[in-house]
Scaffold this motif. Structure first.
Motif, short mmCIF file in Angstrom:
data_model
loop_
_atom_site.label_atom_id
_atom_site.label_comp_id
_atom_site.label_asym_id
_atom_site.label_seq_id
_atom_site.Cartn_x
_atom_site.Cartn_y
_atom_site.Cartn_z
N MET A 192 -4.10 10.53 -2.23
CA MET A 192 -4.77 11.53 -1.39
C MET A 192 -4.34 12.89 -1.92
SD MET A 192 -4.27 9.49 2.17
CE MET A 192 -3.03 8.45 1.40
N ASP A 194 -8.74 1.17 5.71
CA ASP A 194 -7.42 1.79 5.84
C ASP A 194 -7.38 2.68 7.08
OD1 ASP A 194 -4.94 2.90 5.46
OD2 ASP A 194 -5.43 3.94 3.60
N HIS A 199 0.84 -1.20 0.00
CA HIS A 199 0.00 0.00 0.00
C HIS A 199 0.88 1.25 0.00
CE1 HIS A 199 -3.76 2.18 0.92
NE2 HIS A 199 -3.01 2.95 1.69
N ASP A 211 0.93 5.32 -0.02
CA ASP A 211 0.15 6.53 0.29
C ASP A 211 0.78 7.75 -0.37
OD1 ASP A 211 -1.97 5.58 2.04
OD2 ASP A 211 -0.36 5.06 3.43
N HIS A 258 -2.67 4.62 -3.19
CA HIS A 258 -3.77 5.37 -2.55
C HIS A 258 -3.48 6.86 -2.73
CE1 HIS A 258 -5.94 6.32 1.55
NE2 HIS A 258 -6.57 6.82 0.50
ZN ZN Z 1 -3.64 4.65 2.72
#
Ligand code: ZN
Ligand code: DX5
Length: 218
Positions: free
Chosen positions: A67, A177, A32, A34, A65
């Motif tokens: 953001m 998450d 994963h 970020d 992921h």
């Molecule tokens: Zn995340």
């Protein structure tokens, strides 16, 4: 048993490649990653060159992921950099047509498309997009930082999404998450997730393989 996706946010960034190889060997289901832009969330992490640089360190799927604001500007590049799953935030795109177009673009490039929702966003906000989704990531903390306390009330959204997806015949990977650890794992399993992201719990453990087994329910 559920899949565990270690979040590299809690890894030693000076040795990121080796850290990824380490959790791969320890039994991770995905890696994963970020990506934060300092605008959508109040933190900045890493971007395209880092994803590209660490890609050779594991054959596991990279779960990117995003953001970031205006995610559609970068989704194709994150697929090219090595993202197998590319997930962006529903709250970052206010035009539903743009959400669909971006999800379709990710799939057309051969990757899996995902949407994530923050704690305040209801599960039903995702209902119009289910047919375009391979993954849903329900945030169980406010996005921005690792090692926060889980907001268990967010877990109910998983059941709601599962019911709606099944009812309409869509096979979507349901993930949570934030805040997954040895004391929250039972609640997470009970919610019926397919996968949980775990950053601080896995990278902070003395034995990552043991922690991944414990969190996964093996
Ligand atoms: Zn995340
Ligand atoms: C938070 C990130 C998470 C975070 C999870 O914004 O999206 O992936 O790294 O970290 P833990 O598992 O420590 O809560």
């Amino acid at each position: 048993m559920i899949k565990i996706a270690p979040s590299i946010l809690s890894a030693d960034f000076a040795r990121l490649g080796e850290e990824i190889a380490r959790v791969d060997r320890a039994g991770a289901g995905m890696i994963h990653i970020d990506v934060m832009d300092g605008v959508f969330v109040p933190n900045i992490t890493l971007g395209l060159p880092v994803v590209k640089a660490v890609r050779p360190y594991s054959a596991l799927p990279f779960d990117v992921h995003l953001m970031i604001v205006d995610p559609w500007k970068y989704t194709a590049q994150f697929v090219q950099a090595g993202g197998d799953y590319v997930t962006f935030h529903l709250e970052a795109v206010n035009d539903p047509a743009k959400v669909i177009e971006t999800l379709k673009e990710i799939r057309s490039l051969g990757a899996k498309a995902g949407l994530s929702i923050k704690p305040a966003t209801p599960a039903s906000a995702l209902f119009p997009y289910l047919e375009y989704l391979d993954m849903i990531m329900v945030m169980t903390v406010e996005p921005g930082f690792g090692n926060q306390k889980m907001m268990p009330e967010c877990l109910a959204k998983v059941q709601e999404l599962r019911a709606e997806a099944e009812h309409r015949g869509f096979d979507i990977l349901l993930a949570i998450d934030g805040g997954m650890n040895a004391s929250t794992k039972e609640m997470v399993w009970a919610a019926g997730v397919d996968m949980a992201v775990a950053g601080s719990a896995v990278f902070g453990a003395a034995d990552a393989a043991e922690m991944i087994r414990v969190l996964g329910g093996a």
